[in-house]
Write an enzyme that holds these catalytic residues in place. Structure first.
Site, PDB file in Angstrom:
ATOM      1  N   SER A 213       0.818  -1.220   0.000  1.00  0.00           N
ATOM      2  CA  SER A 213       0.000   0.000   0.000  1.00  0.00           C
ATOM      3  C   SER A 213       0.850   1.268   0.000  1.00  0.00           C
ATOM      4  O   SER A 213       2.018   1.267   0.383  1.00  0.00           O
ATOM      5  CB  SER A 213      -0.917   0.017   1.223  1.00  0.00           C
ATOM      6  OG  SER A 213      -1.626  -1.184   1.335  1.00  0.00           O
TER       7      SER A 213
HETATM    8  N1  SAH Z   1      -0.866  -4.968   3.848  1.00  0.00           N
HETATM    9  C1  SAH Z   1      -0.051  -5.295   2.691  1.00  0.00           C
HETATM   10  C2  SAH Z   1      -0.694  -4.916   1.375  1.00  0.00           C
HETATM   11  C3  SAH Z   1      -1.847  -5.789   1.103  1.00  0.00           C
HETATM   12  S1  SAH Z   1      -2.340  -5.998  -0.567  1.00  0.00           S
HETATM   13  C4  SAH Z   1       1.322  -4.680   2.791  1.00  0.00           C
HETATM   14  O1  SAH Z   1       1.597  -3.951   3.750  1.00  0.00           O
HETATM   15  O2  SAH Z   1       2.157  -4.960   1.929  1.00  0.00           O
HETATM   16  C5  SAH Z   1      -3.718  -7.054  -0.177  1.00  0.00           C
HETATM   17  C6  SAH Z   1      -3.330  -8.460   0.194  1.00  0.00           C
HETATM   18  O3  SAH Z   1      -4.510  -9.113   0.646  1.00  0.00           O
HETATM   19  C7  SAH Z   1      -2.812  -9.280  -0.986  1.00  0.00           C
HETATM   20  O4  SAH Z   1      -1.569  -9.829  -0.672  1.00  0.00           O
HETATM   21  C8  SAH Z   1      -3.880 -10.351  -1.168  1.00  0.00           C
HETATM   22  O5  SAH Z   1      -3.365 -11.588  -1.614  1.00  0.00           O
HETATM   23  C9  SAH Z   1      -4.455 -10.457   0.226  1.00  0.00           C
HETATM   24  N2  SAH Z   1      -5.798 -11.026   0.305  1.00  0.00           N
HETATM   25  C10 SAH Z   1      -6.844 -10.838  -0.547  1.00  0.00           C
HETATM   26  N3  SAH Z   1      -7.920 -11.523  -0.134  1.00  0.00           N
HETATM   27  C11 SAH Z   1      -7.565 -12.168   1.016  1.00  0.00           C
HETATM   28  C12 SAH Z   1      -8.247 -13.059   1.900  1.00  0.00           C
HETATM   29  N4  SAH Z   1      -9.505 -13.445   1.695  1.00  0.00           N
HETATM   30  N5  SAH Z   1      -7.567 -13.519   2.976  1.00  0.00           N
HETATM   31  C13 SAH Z   1      -6.284 -13.159   3.195  1.00  0.00           C
HETATM   32  N6  SAH Z   1      -5.579 -12.333   2.391  1.00  0.00           N
HETATM   33  C14 SAH Z   1      -6.215 -11.847   1.307  1.00  0.00           C
END
Ligand code: SAH
Length: 217
Positions: A63
């Site tokens: 993010s």
């Molecule tokens: N917080 C992260 C950025 C997240 S991007 C950072 O600091 O880098 C969103 C993430 O959520 C992705 O890696 C994606 O694979 C994950 N994601 C999406 N749906 C999800 C679910 N149902 N359960 C767990 N993770 C999920």
């Protein structure tokens, strides 16, 4: 790598966060302390302190720093808090959260990302973060409640399974809510004895939360 760690880059980083309205000193200090260049792809290190989201493995993103700082500030973390994050991605947000709380459980649906984040956080000495391969819509084996919950992938609505895990005495959940490819709003839910209070905060754009553990690596 020294080029991205030089003072002007980091000074601009702090200025941008302040200018955009982040005022919590503990959050600003933590953003200064966590080396974002170790969470981005090696080819993006030069851009680690720009205020933008960057691509990571599995088509996901780390993010934008402002959004990380803003969500963290809105969580009003305390040292004794147990925190749940859905969407580990690079592990950057988890690192920020862990410096302001007691422990963080972070859940990721891609094994590749979960394993990389776990190794990265361990190398950097974080010992209060647990990275779990799992599905934020269907958490298996997670027990107890959380003082704070942060969702970092967009959900169409907030699942009751998550609000049920929220501490009933003032627990706070922050999540981007909206259609997968349209406008999303960052929503804050506060759980109290009388129920859930919802407040819409700002417009955001996150990758979608998808159900199930990813079958691709
Ligand atoms: N917080 C992260 C950025 C997240 S991007 C950072 O600091 O880098 C969103 C993430 O959520 C992705 O890696 C994606 O694979 C994950 N994601 C999406 N749906 C999800 C679910 N149902 N359960 C767990 N993770 C999920």
């Amino acid at each position: 790598m020294s080029a991205v760690q030089n003072p002007p880059e980091k000074m601009m980083f702090q200025l941008t966060l302040r200018r955009r309205g982040i005022s919590d000193q503990a959050v600003l200090r933590t953003m200064e302390e966590v080396p974002r260049e170790l969470f981005v792809e090696p080819g993006d290190r030069e851009d680690a302190y720009r205020d933008s989201a960057l691509g990571i493995a599995c088509g996901q993103t780390i993010s934008q720093p402002f959004v990380v700082a803003y969500m963290t500030e809105q969580l009003k973390l305390q040292r004794n808090h147990r925190v749940l994050e859905i969407g580990t991605g690079s592990g950057y947000q988890a690192a920020v959260l862990s410096r302001l709380s007691r422990e963080v459980l972070t859940v990721e649906r891609y094994r590749t990302l979960a394993d990389a984040a776990r190794a990265r956080l361990e190398t950097q000495g974080y010992d209060n973060i647990e990275v779990m391969l799992g599905d934020g819509f269907d958490l298996v084996g997670v027990t107890g409640t959380f003082d704070r919950i942060i969702v970092t992938a967009a959900m169409e609505q907030i699942p009751e399974t998550l609000t049920d895990l929220l501490e009933s005495d003032g627990g706070i959940l922050i999540a981007p809510i909206g259609p997968q490819h349209g406008a999303q709003t960052l929503v804050r839910i506060v759980r109290t004895a009388s129920g859930l209070e919802r407040k819409d905060l700002v417009d955001v754009r996150f990758v979608p939360a998808l159900p199930g553990i990813a079958r691709e690596l």
